[in-house]
Write a protein that holds these residues in place. Structure first.
Motif, PDB file in Angstrom:
ATOM      1  N   LEU A  84       0.826  -1.208   0.000  1.00  0.00           N
ATOM      2  CA  LEU A  84       0.000   0.000   0.000  1.00  0.00           C
ATOM      3  C   LEU A  84       0.860   1.258   0.000  1.00  0.00           C
ATOM      4  CD1 LEU A  84      -2.626  -1.208   2.635  1.00  0.00           C
ATOM      5  CD2 LEU A  84      -2.930  -1.077   0.157  1.00  0.00           C
ATOM      6  N   ASP A  85       0.382   2.287  -0.694  1.00  0.00           N
ATOM      7  CA  ASP A  85       1.073   3.568  -0.776  1.00  0.00           C
ATOM      8  C   ASP A  85       1.052   4.240   0.603  1.00  0.00           C
ATOM      9  OD1 ASP A  85       1.671   6.313  -1.129  1.00  0.00           O
ATOM     10  OD2 ASP A  85       0.964   6.253  -3.203  1.00  0.00           O
ATOM     11  N   PRO A  86       2.201   4.476   1.208  1.00  0.00           N
ATOM     12  CA  PRO A  86       2.217   5.044   2.564  1.00  0.00           C
ATOM     13  C   PRO A  86       1.586   6.424   2.652  1.00  0.00           C
ATOM     14  CG  PRO A  86       4.438   5.026   1.622  1.00  0.00           C
ATOM     15  CD  PRO A  86       3.584   4.209   0.721  1.00  0.00           C
ATOM     16  N   VAL A 103      -8.745   7.490  -1.696  1.00  0.00           N
ATOM     17  CA  VAL A 103      -8.608   6.769  -0.432  1.00  0.00           C
ATOM     18  C   VAL A 103      -9.938   6.135  -0.044  1.00  0.00           C
ATOM     19  CG1 VAL A 103      -8.061   6.979   2.034  1.00  0.00           C
ATOM     20  CG2 VAL A 103      -6.691   8.192   0.338  1.00  0.00           C
ATOM     21  N   LYS A 104     -11.031   6.826  -0.311  1.00  0.00           N
ATOM     22  CA  LYS A 104     -12.344   6.258   0.008  1.00  0.00           C
ATOM     23  C   LYS A 104     -12.640   5.006  -0.810  1.00  0.00           C
ATOM     24  CE  LYS A 104     -14.658  10.467   1.626  1.00  0.00           C
ATOM     25  NZ  LYS A 104     -15.725  11.469   1.368  1.00  0.00           N
ATOM     26  N   THR A 105     -11.979   4.863  -1.949  1.00  0.00           N
ATOM     27  CA  THR A 105     -12.189   3.676  -2.777  1.00  0.00           C
ATOM     28  C   THR A 105     -10.938   2.809  -2.867  1.00  0.00           C
ATOM     29  OG1 THR A 105     -11.621   4.937  -4.768  1.00  0.00           O
ATOM     30  CG2 THR A 105     -13.955   4.813  -4.166  1.00  0.00           C
ATOM     31  N   LEU A 106      -9.965   3.068  -2.017  1.00  0.00           N
ATOM     32  CA  LEU A 106      -8.710   2.323  -2.042  1.00  0.00           C
ATOM     33  C   LEU A 106      -8.963   0.848  -1.733  1.00  0.00           C
ATOM     34  CD1 LEU A 106      -5.609   2.725  -2.353  1.00  0.00           C
ATOM     35  CD2 LEU A 106      -5.512   2.938   0.148  1.00  0.00           C
ATOM     36  N   ASN A 107      -8.254  -0.016  -2.449  1.00  0.00           N
ATOM     37  CA  ASN A 107      -8.431  -1.458  -2.260  1.00  0.00           C
ATOM     38  C   ASN A 107      -7.617  -1.917  -1.053  1.00  0.00           C
ATOM     39  OD1 ASN A 107      -9.680  -3.839  -3.030  1.00  0.00           O
ATOM     40  ND2 ASN A 107      -7.947  -4.495  -4.257  1.00  0.00           N
ATOM     41  N   PHE A 108      -8.152  -1.593   0.120  1.00  0.00           N
ATOM     42  CA  PHE A 108      -7.515  -2.003   1.375  1.00  0.00           C
ATOM     43  C   PHE A 108      -8.602  -2.159   2.434  1.00  0.00           C
ATOM     44  CE2 PHE A 108      -8.522   2.170   2.532  1.00  0.00           C
ATOM     45  CZ  PHE A 108      -7.936   2.608   3.706  1.00  0.00           C
ATOM     46  N   THR A 109      -8.222  -2.752   3.561  1.00  0.00           N
ATOM     47  CA  THR A 109      -9.178  -2.908   4.645  1.00  0.00           C
ATOM     48  C   THR A 109      -9.383  -1.558   5.320  1.00  0.00           C
ATOM     49  OG1 THR A 109      -8.496  -5.196   5.012  1.00  0.00           O
ATOM     50  CG2 THR A 109      -9.683  -4.114   6.796  1.00  0.00           C
ATOM     51  N   ASP A 110     -10.548  -0.994   5.110  1.00  0.00           N
ATOM     52  CA  ASP A 110     -10.876   0.334   5.613  1.00  0.00           C
ATOM     53  C   ASP A 110     -10.900   0.324   7.146  1.00  0.00           C
ATOM     54  OD1 ASP A 110     -12.133   2.712   6.352  1.00  0.00           O
ATOM     55  OD2 ASP A 110     -13.517   2.672   4.654  1.00  0.00           O
ATOM     56  N   PRO A 111     -10.020   1.089   7.798  1.00  0.00           N
ATOM     57  CA  PRO A 111     -10.005   1.105   9.269  1.00  0.00           C
ATOM     58  C   PRO A 111     -11.306   1.610   9.867  1.00  0.00           C
ATOM     59  CG  PRO A 111      -8.621   2.865   8.382  1.00  0.00           C
ATOM     60  CD  PRO A 111      -8.982   1.986   7.236  1.00  0.00           C
TER      61      PRO A 111
END
Length: 489
Positions: A84-86, A103-111
């Motif tokens: 992930l992009d820091p 960021v709202k659509t970033l493919n990561f586990t949304d904290p």
């Protein structure tokens, strides 16, 4: 209702819920409590209703009825995504309202979603208790564990029966053997209903002020599995009957109106299954006390890097990569030293048993010479001393330089009878889904909520890397309840 046989039968509701598992039922009951008129669309018959939830023990990663486990958030953080992009991750540490669209659509586990589960888990369990569900720390199929788990007495079936009864009592209308196919939107982009088909492919239209997608992943759709996972998907099968009903229409419908994807589309929650068994979730979780060999009779992985509940998923994924997607768990009479070891085997088929390794090799169809060589090398690498402790990681590991190593419970396989279980990669659920915010609103590729569209459960793409065990049913209950609250007019 239209009299034209070519026009779909039309029904009007406030909220249409697609799916009848923990996510859909939680949404339906929550919306009903707000006074909404609710329809529940379920592909299965009434006898099979409940999706995946019906067949699971429904373990929840909690240390009490009020708090999640101590490692809940840290495990999600360790498996939040890949490379992930820091700069983007640092932005996610701020207030959600200030996040950029990427960021709202970033493919990561949304904290934000994990915090929501953490905060709402306890209250959600208390809510479920009002329908007669009881929770307890019950025995499970794990002999060794790395975290705390609570589950409903009666498993997932108890959740389905309690919530379905509550929905019926509160006036929900169930449409069984009904499959949603398309979302209906108006000129402003708001979701206004669903097009579906019933028995004999009869067209149905459901007009609604909001739609909740709770129809699971795509573990029952071989086309989607092959598209996202690749040719090895031919060796996958759902863990339980409910998974066969999950064919991915909900995900495709959401994407057709612009929903952002989320979750690891190339990955699944994997469980080791005995392919000979048709029992619900016929898992075999004792391979850590023996060795795993492929069809060539070769070991291919460390069978015991840690407790089995923390490692079985990764090991099972490696089984999928072996020839024909199958392996054999081979053990000797020493398995009898493991107290109550059969509780970790949910297959209804007996293991293949033989007095000698040569006989076992013949019965399981692997080259006898190769299996003998594999076992001989493994036995030579096992430690000559050290205490075997079946109930904890004991540090009994193979000699340095031997590969692949075995990190715990490494004892020679030398005492007949020898037994073996075949293992394949069972597909408990797929990781790929769609993006939602903390209100369970489906968001589009620009991070904006799609009006009138909500999602919960397996529909939400939340997982990457290693599944945070015992969180899927909890995810469904928490976000299902939120979705129903928000969807009700």
């Amino acid at each position: 209702m239209s009299a034209d046989k070519n026009t779909p039968d039309t029904h009007d509701f406030d909220v249409v819920v697609i799916g009848c598992g923990i996510a859909g039922l939680s949404a339906a009951v929550s919306a009903l409590e707000k006074g909404a008129r609710v329809a529940i669309l379920e592909r299965s018959t009434v006898e099979d209703r409940g999706g995946q939830t019906r067949w699971t023990e429904a373990q929840m990663r909690m240390k009490s009825e009020h708090e999640v486990s101590d490692d809940f958030e840290s495990h999600f953080a360790e498996n939040a995504g890949h490379y992930l992009d820091p700069e983007l991750i640092s932005e996610a540490a701020g207030d959600y309202a200030n996040w950029s669209s990427i960021v709202k659509t970033l493919n990561f586990t949304d904290p934000e979603l994990i915090s929501t589960i953490t905060e709402r888990a306890g209250p959600t369990l208390q809510w479920l208790k009002t329908f007669g569900v009881r929770f307890d720390f019950q025995p499970s199929y794990f002999i060794t564990t790395c975290t705390t788990r609570i589950s409903p007495v009666g498993g997932g079936l108890a959740l389905v029966e309690a919530l379905a009864a509550a929905a019926e009592k509160k006036g929900a209308t169930f449409f069984y053997r009904t499959t949603a196919r398309d979302l209906v939107t108006d000129d402003t982009g708001r979701v206004r209903g669903v097009l579906a088909v019933g028995e004999r492919n009869r067209g149905l239209r459901f007009n609604a002020k909001a739609v909740v997608l709770g129809s699971g992943g795509f573990q029952g759709n071989p086309e989607m599995l092959t598209h996202y996972i690749g040719p090895k998907a031919r060796y996958l099968r759902p863990v339980a009957r409910g998974g066969y009903y999950n064919k991915g229409e909900g995900i495709r419908m959401a994407m057709s109106v612009g929903a952002a994807g989320s979750g690891d589309y190339g990955q699944i929650h994997a469980e080791p299954l005995d392919p000979r068994s048709g029992a619900p979730e016929p898992i075999v979780l004792v391979f850590n006390y023996g060795i795993l060999v492929n069809k060539r009779g070769e070991r291919f992985i460390d069978e015991a890097p840690s407790t089995v509940d923390a490692t079985y998923e990764n090991i099972t994924r490696h089984i999928l990569e072996e020839p024909e997607g199958i392996a054999w768990a081979v053990m000797d009479a020493g398995i009898g030293d493991v107290p109550n070891w059969k509780k970790s085997v949910r297959s209804d088929q007996a293991p293949v048993s033989a007095a000698t390794l040569d006989e076992l090799a013949q019965k399981i169809g692997v080259p006898a010479a190769a299996l003998a060589h594999t076992v001989s090398d493994f036995n030579a690498a096992c430690p000559a001393d050290g205490k075997f402790d079946p109930l904890a990681t004991d540090g009994l590991k193979t000699a340095t330089g031997y590969a692949p190593p075995k990190s715990n419970w490494a004892r020679p396989l030398a005492k007949g009878p020898f037994i073996a279980y075949p293992l394949i990669c069972g597909n408990c659920f797929t990781f790929g889904g769609i993006k939602v915010n903390t209100r369970s609103e489906v968001v589009n590729a620009d991070g904006e909520p799609i009006p009138g569209l909500y999602a919960a459960g397996e529909m939400i793409g939340l997982y990457y890397g290693t599944y945070t065990g015992a969180t899927s049913v909890l995810r469904g209950a928490v976000f299902g309840r939120i979705a129903g609250e928000q969807a009700a007019p």
